[in-house]
Design a protein around this motif. Sequence first.
Motif, PDB file in Angstrom:
ATOM      1  N   PHE A   1      15.467   7.537  93.066  1.00 13.53           N
ATOM      2  CA  PHE A   1      16.084   6.901  91.899  1.00 13.53           C
ATOM      3  C   PHE A   1      16.187   5.386  92.037  1.00 13.53           C
ATOM      4  CE2 PHE A   1      17.870  11.201  92.490  1.00 13.53           C
ATOM      5  CZ  PHE A   1      17.164  11.803  91.482  1.00 13.53           C
ATOM      6  N   GLU A   2      15.494   4.802  93.007  1.00 13.20           N
ATOM      7  CA  GLU A   2      15.544   3.359  93.236  1.00 13.20           C
ATOM      8  C   GLU A   2      14.944   2.551  92.087  1.00 13.20           C
ATOM      9  OE1 GLU A   2      16.795   1.498  95.880  1.00 13.20           O
ATOM     10  OE2 GLU A   2      17.700   3.368  96.562  1.00 13.20           O
ATOM     11  N   VAL A   3      13.860   3.006  91.508  1.00 16.33           N
ATOM     12  CA  VAL A   3      13.119   2.230  90.523  1.00 16.33           C
ATOM     13  C   VAL A   3      13.592   2.479  89.098  1.00 16.33           C
ATOM     14  CG1 VAL A   3      10.809   1.930  89.533  1.00 16.33           C
ATOM     15  CG2 VAL A   3      11.111   1.991  91.991  1.00 16.33           C
ATOM     16  N   LEU A   4      14.147   3.646  88.829  1.00 18.46           N
ATOM     17  CA  LEU A   4      14.477   4.019  87.451  1.00 18.46           C
ATOM     18  C   LEU A   4      15.448   3.069  86.744  1.00 18.46           C
ATOM     19  CD1 LEU A   4      14.426   7.875  87.689  1.00 18.46           C
ATOM     20  CD2 LEU A   4      12.844   6.415  86.467  1.00 18.46           C
ATOM     21  N   PRO A   5      16.500   2.567  87.388  1.00 18.17           N
ATOM     22  CA  PRO A   5      17.374   1.638  86.661  1.00 18.17           C
ATOM     23  C   PRO A   5      16.638   0.372  86.207  1.00 18.17           C
ATOM     24  CG  PRO A   5      18.498   2.479  88.586  1.00 18.17           C
ATOM     25  CD  PRO A   5      17.067   2.929  88.685  1.00 18.17           C
ATOM     26  N   PHE A   6      15.773  -0.152  87.063  1.00 16.17           N
ATOM     27  CA  PHE A   6      14.997  -1.337  86.699  1.00 16.17           C
ATOM     28  C   PHE A   6      14.058  -1.017  85.544  1.00 16.17           C
ATOM     29  CE2 PHE A   6      11.035  -3.724  87.151  1.00 16.17           C
ATOM     30  CZ  PHE A   6      11.517  -5.000  86.903  1.00 16.17           C
ATOM     31  N   LEU A   7      13.341   0.088  85.653  1.00 13.85           N
ATOM     32  CA  LEU A   7      12.399   0.485  84.619  1.00 13.85           C
ATOM     33  C   LEU A   7      13.119   0.739  83.297  1.00 13.85           C
ATOM     34  CD1 LEU A   7       9.460   1.121  83.956  1.00 13.85           C
ATOM     35  CD2 LEU A   7       9.844   3.442  84.778  1.00 13.85           C
ATOM     36  N   ARG A   8      14.252   1.414  83.358  1.00 12.67           N
ATOM     37  CA  ARG A   8      15.045   1.707  82.153  1.00 12.67           C
ATOM     38  C   ARG A   8      15.455   0.405  81.454  1.00 12.67           C
ATOM     39  NH1 ARG A   8      17.974   5.458  83.921  1.00 12.67           N
ATOM     40  NH2 ARG A   8      17.168   7.106  82.609  1.00 12.67           N
ATOM     41  N   GLY A   9      15.994  -0.527  82.222  1.00 13.04           N
ATOM     42  CA  GLY A   9      16.422  -1.801  81.638  1.00 13.04           C
ATOM     43  C   GLY A   9      15.274  -2.566  81.009  1.00 13.04           C
ATOM     44  N   LYS A  10      14.166  -2.623  81.705  1.00 11.62           N
ATOM     45  CA  LYS A  10      12.990  -3.349  81.209  1.00 11.62           C
ATOM     46  C   LYS A  10      12.471  -2.713  79.917  1.00 11.62           C
ATOM     47  CE  LYS A  10       8.388  -4.763  82.763  1.00 11.62           C
ATOM     48  NZ  LYS A  10       8.435  -6.139  82.404  1.00 11.62           N
ATOM     49  N   LEU A  11      12.328  -1.408  79.913  1.00 11.02           N
ATOM     50  CA  LEU A  11      11.786  -0.726  78.734  1.00 11.02           C
ATOM     51  C   LEU A  11      12.727  -0.796  77.539  1.00 11.02           C
ATOM     52  CD1 LEU A  11      10.228   2.389  80.443  1.00 11.02           C
ATOM     53  CD2 LEU A  11       8.984   0.532  79.329  1.00 11.02           C
ATOM     54  N   LEU A  12      14.007  -0.556  77.777  1.00  9.25           N
ATOM     55  CA  LEU A  12      14.952  -0.565  76.659  1.00  9.25           C
ATOM     56  C   LEU A  12      15.098  -1.959  76.051  1.00  9.25           C
ATOM     57  CD1 LEU A  12      17.674   1.943  77.883  1.00  9.25           C
ATOM     58  CD2 LEU A  12      15.852   2.320  76.208  1.00  9.25           C
ATOM     59  N   SER A  13      15.036  -3.005  76.879  1.00  9.25           N
ATOM     60  CA  SER A  13      15.118  -4.358  76.321  1.00  9.25           C
ATOM     61  C   SER A  13      13.860  -4.680  75.520  1.00  9.25           C
ATOM     62  CB  SER A  13      15.356  -5.396  77.411  1.00  9.25           C
ATOM     63  OG  SER A  13      14.230  -5.542  78.234  1.00  9.25           O
ATOM     64  N   GLU A  14      12.716  -4.214  75.984  1.00  9.68           N
ATOM     65  CA  GLU A  14      11.455  -4.436  75.261  1.00  9.68           C
ATOM     66  C   GLU A  14      11.446  -3.666  73.944  1.00  9.68           C
ATOM     67  OE1 GLU A  14       7.842  -6.544  75.222  1.00  9.68           O
ATOM     68  OE2 GLU A  14       9.561  -6.692  76.540  1.00  9.68           O
ATOM     69  N   VAL A  15      11.940  -2.432  73.951  1.00 15.05           N
ATOM     70  CA  VAL A  15      12.021  -1.638  72.722  1.00 15.05           C
ATOM     71  C   VAL A  15      12.938  -2.323  71.718  1.00 15.05           C
ATOM     72  CG1 VAL A  15      13.006   0.501  71.766  1.00 15.05           C
ATOM     73  CG2 VAL A  15      11.413   0.623  73.650  1.00 15.05           C
ATOM     74  N   ALA A  16      14.072  -2.805  72.180  1.00 17.08           N
ATOM     75  CA  ALA A  16      15.012  -3.473  71.278  1.00 17.08           C
ATOM     76  C   ALA A  16      14.387  -4.732  70.683  1.00 17.08           C
ATOM     77  CB  ALA A  16      16.299  -3.812  72.018  1.00 17.08           C
ATOM     78  N   LYS A  17      13.672  -5.462  71.502  1.00 16.21           N
ATOM     79  CA  LYS A  17      13.045  -6.704  71.046  1.00 16.21           C
ATOM     80  C   LYS A  17      11.953  -6.427  70.011  1.00 16.21           C
ATOM     81  CE  LYS A  17      10.359  -8.914  73.874  1.00 16.21           C
ATOM     82  NZ  LYS A  17       9.881  -9.678  75.035  1.00 16.21           N
ATOM     83  N   LEU A  18      11.133  -5.422  70.248  1.00 17.79           N
ATOM     84  CA  LEU A  18       9.991  -5.154  69.371  1.00 17.79           C
ATOM     85  C   LEU A  18      10.304  -4.236  68.204  1.00 17.79           C
ATOM     86  CD1 LEU A  18       7.239  -4.681  72.080  1.00 17.79           C
ATOM     87  CD2 LEU A  18       7.608  -6.672  70.634  1.00 17.79           C
ATOM     88  N   ASN A  19      11.234  -3.319  68.400  1.00 19.57           N
ATOM     89  CA  ASN A  19      11.512  -2.313  67.371  1.00 19.57           C
ATOM     90  C   ASN A  19      12.902  -2.434  66.764  1.00 19.57           C
ATOM     91  OD1 ASN A  19       8.993  -0.839  67.704  1.00 19.57           O
ATOM     92  ND2 ASN A  19       9.792  -0.273  69.693  1.00 19.57           N
ATOM     93  N   GLY A  20      13.575  -3.512  67.048  1.00 17.05           N
ATOM     94  CA  GLY A  20      14.922  -3.685  66.522  1.00 17.05           C
ATOM     95  C   GLY A  20      15.857  -2.636  67.084  1.00 17.05           C
ATOM     96  N   ALA A  21      16.632  -2.040  66.232  1.00 18.21           N
ATOM     97  CA  ALA A  21      17.618  -1.048  66.670  1.00 18.21           C
ATOM     98  C   ALA A  21      17.087   0.367  66.479  1.00 18.21           C
ATOM     99  CB  ALA A  21      18.912  -1.255  65.905  1.00 18.21           C
ATOM    100  N   SER A  22      15.819   0.591  66.746  1.00 15.46           N
ATOM    101  CA  SER A  22      15.212   1.908  66.541  1.00 15.46           C
ATOM    102  C   SER A  22      15.810   2.924  67.511  1.00 15.46           C
ATOM    103  CB  SER A  22      13.702   1.840  66.737  1.00 15.46           C
ATOM    104  OG  SER A  22      13.163   3.143  66.724  1.00 15.46           O
TER     105      SER A  22
END
Length: 87
Positions: free
Chosen positions: A18-39
């Motif tokens: 579970f070492e990488v998942l928090p980093f990956l989660r944060g990166k992906l969710l911030s990118e989704v928010a940036k590109l897709n708004g509040a989807s």
Amino acid sequence: MEEILREGIYWAFMGRPFEVLPFLRGKLLSEVAKLNGASEDARLEIERLLKELEGLYKEISMSEKVSEEQIKEILAYREKLVKVVYG
């Protein structure tokens, strides 16, 4: 993203799946928010895919060696995640 998924394989095999998942989660969710708004759909799909990845990393952590099939299965998530984030 592929580098992050590969790093996850390494950490999972080292007994720390579970070492990488928090980093990956944060990166992906911030990118989704940036590109897709509040989807909410995109966010939920990312969370679902990450939960599946978590299970695969946990499976690797209990293996005596990492198989080529496990590596391919993990790396297939790159395409799934990119599709959700970038459409």
